[in-house]
Design a protein around this motif. Structure first.
Motif, mmCIF file in Angstrom:
data_model
loop_
_atom_site.group_PDB
_atom_site.id
_atom_site.type_symbol
_atom_site.label_atom_id
_atom_site.label_comp_id
_atom_site.label_asym_id
_atom_site.label_seq_id
_atom_site.Cartn_x
_atom_site.Cartn_y
_atom_site.Cartn_z
ATOM 1 N N GLN A 1 0.803 -1.228 0.000
ATOM 2 C CA GLN A 1 0.000 0.000 0.000
ATOM 3 C C GLN A 1 0.835 1.278 0.000
ATOM 4 O OE1 GLN A 1 -3.299 -0.262 -0.557
ATOM 5 N NE2 GLN A 1 -2.758 -2.434 -0.678
ATOM 6 N N HIS A 2 2.148 1.158 -0.077
ATOM 7 C CA HIS A 2 2.980 2.354 -0.200
ATOM 8 C C HIS A 2 3.084 2.760 -1.659
ATOM 9 C CE1 HIS A 2 4.634 3.113 3.844
ATOM 10 N NE2 HIS A 2 4.523 1.801 4.020
ATOM 11 N N LYS B 1 15.943 1.071 -0.316
ATOM 12 C CA LYS B 1 16.542 1.877 -1.384
ATOM 13 C C LYS B 1 16.236 1.273 -2.751
ATOM 14 C CE LYS B 1 21.017 3.464 -3.160
ATOM 15 N NZ LYS B 1 22.493 3.414 -2.985
ATOM 16 N N GLY B 2 16.367 -0.058 -2.853
ATOM 17 C CA GLY B 2 16.120 -0.728 -4.122
ATOM 18 C C GLY B 2 14.674 -0.604 -4.571
ATOM 19 N N VAL B 3 13.740 -0.819 -3.644
ATOM 20 C CA VAL B 3 12.315 -0.727 -3.986
ATOM 21 C C VAL B 3 11.950 0.705 -4.376
ATOM 22 C CG1 VAL B 3 9.967 -0.943 -3.085
ATOM 23 C CG2 VAL B 3 11.674 -2.708 -2.575
ATOM 24 N N HIS B 4 12.491 1.661 -3.634
ATOM 25 C CA HIS B 4 12.223 3.067 -3.953
ATOM 26 C C HIS B 4 12.718 3.402 -5.361
ATOM 27 C CE1 HIS B 4 12.988 7.595 -3.051
ATOM 28 N NE2 HIS B 4 11.800 7.413 -3.604
ATOM 29 N N THR C 1 4.268 8.173 0.355
ATOM 30 C CA THR C 1 5.432 7.868 1.202
ATOM 31 C C THR C 1 6.571 8.815 0.852
ATOM 32 O OG1 THR C 1 4.762 5.547 1.164
ATOM 33 C CG2 THR C 1 6.962 6.026 2.020
ATOM 34 N N PRO C 2 6.631 9.955 1.523
ATOM 35 C CA PRO C 2 7.684 10.930 1.208
ATOM 36 C C PRO C 2 9.068 10.535 1.715
ATOM 37 C CG PRO C 2 6.340 11.727 3.022
ATOM 38 C CD PRO C 2 5.684 10.471 2.529
ATOM 39 N N LEU C 3 9.127 9.710 2.749
ATOM 40 C CA LEU C 3 10.411 9.372 3.367
ATOM 41 C C LEU C 3 10.731 7.892 3.174
ATOM 42 C CD1 LEU C 3 9.987 11.396 6.699
ATOM 43 C CD2 LEU C 3 11.225 12.087 4.629
ATOM 44 N N GLY D 1 15.469 8.182 9.573
ATOM 45 C CA GLY D 1 14.368 9.135 9.495
ATOM 46 C C GLY D 1 13.277 8.742 8.523
ATOM 47 N N GLY D 2 13.303 7.483 8.047
ATOM 48 C CA GLY D 2 12.313 7.023 7.081
ATOM 49 C C GLY D 2 11.115 6.346 7.707
ATOM 50 N N ASN D 3 10.307 5.698 6.884
ATOM 51 C CA ASN D 3 9.057 5.092 7.336
ATOM 52 C C ASN D 3 9.135 3.590 7.609
ATOM 53 O OD1 ASN D 3 8.012 7.471 5.225
ATOM 54 N ND2 ASN D 3 6.785 7.287 7.072
ATOM 55 N N PHE D 4 10.273 2.959 7.334
ATOM 56 C CA PHE D 4 10.356 1.505 7.419
ATOM 57 C C PHE D 4 11.255 1.049 8.577
ATOM 58 C CE2 PHE D 4 9.334 2.683 3.113
ATOM 59 C CZ PHE D 4 8.313 1.813 2.771
#
Length: 205
Positions: free
Chosen positions: A151-152, A184-187, A157-159, A166-169
């Motif tokens: 659902q992201h 990082k890879g998924v982003h 999901t800005p971070l 400081g991220g969401n995960f």
């Protein structure tokens, strides 16, 4: 005659030739083994990713051979393969992105399922060499962590990062590098997909 033969065997040229022959034979064996095992490895990877397809699509039906025609997108010197899942009418219902990111002890290969609104329906790890008991928690069989991508999207999901950065995960206790690499890879895979989805509209202007 025997003495001359023994002296020849003790000579540098004989020993060098023998060593070269042994090394050449060993190299040939390695090449043949690689040629023999490569199709088996590729077949195993194909079987694994086909088994994961239903999971990254969250069970959504599809009527085409999803992995038959990839489109390769390069983003920040990383290549991503983008596939489309289509219904019986031939309309695209989902995208699947295959990518890889360097982890703690090697490359982590993954699949990302995304609906046509750009929302992740699932992420699964195809292969990795991360530390057992720590980094292998990226596998669904070891932990539910990988489902935290569900659902992201780039919009909601800005971070994109682990909470330590400081991220969401979440990260794993004692193993931050591995989840950081997967996030990082998924982003990056999502950015590559977004760039690809924008191309037709951009070309039409």
């Amino acid at each position: 005659m025997q003495l001359a033969l023994e002296k020849w065997k003790d000579s540098i040229s004989y020993q060098s030739g023998l060593l070269a022959t042994i090394c050449g034979g060993a190299a040939l064996i390695l090449v043949l083994m690689e040629l023999w095992t490569r199709p088996l490895i590729n077949l195993r990877i194909e079987e694994d990713q086909n088994a994961l397809l239903d999971e990254v699509l969250a069970g959504a039906p599809y009527a085409n051979k999803v992995f038959a025609a990839p489109e390769v997108i390069v983003l920040n010197n990383h290549s991503y393969e983008i596939f489309t899942a289509k219904n019986t009418a031939g309309s695209t219902t989902h995208y699947v992105v295959r990518g890889a990111e360097e982890g703690f002890s090697g490359k982590i290969s993954f699949l990302v399922g995304v609906d046509i609104d750009g929302v992740i329906t699932g992420v699964r790890i195809i292969s990795h060499t991360e530390t057992p008991g720590l980094g292998d928690k990226i596998e669904l069989a070891k932990s539910q962590w990988i489902t935290s991508f569900n659902q992201h999207s780039l919009a909601n999901t800005p971070l994109w990062g682990v909470k330590k950065d400081g991220g969401n995960f979440d990260q794993f206790s004692g193993a931050t590098i591995t989840p950081r690499a997967v996030v990082k890879g998924v982003h990056s895979a999502m950015q590559a997909l977004a760039n690809n989805m924008e191309k037709p509209a951009h070309d039409a202007t």
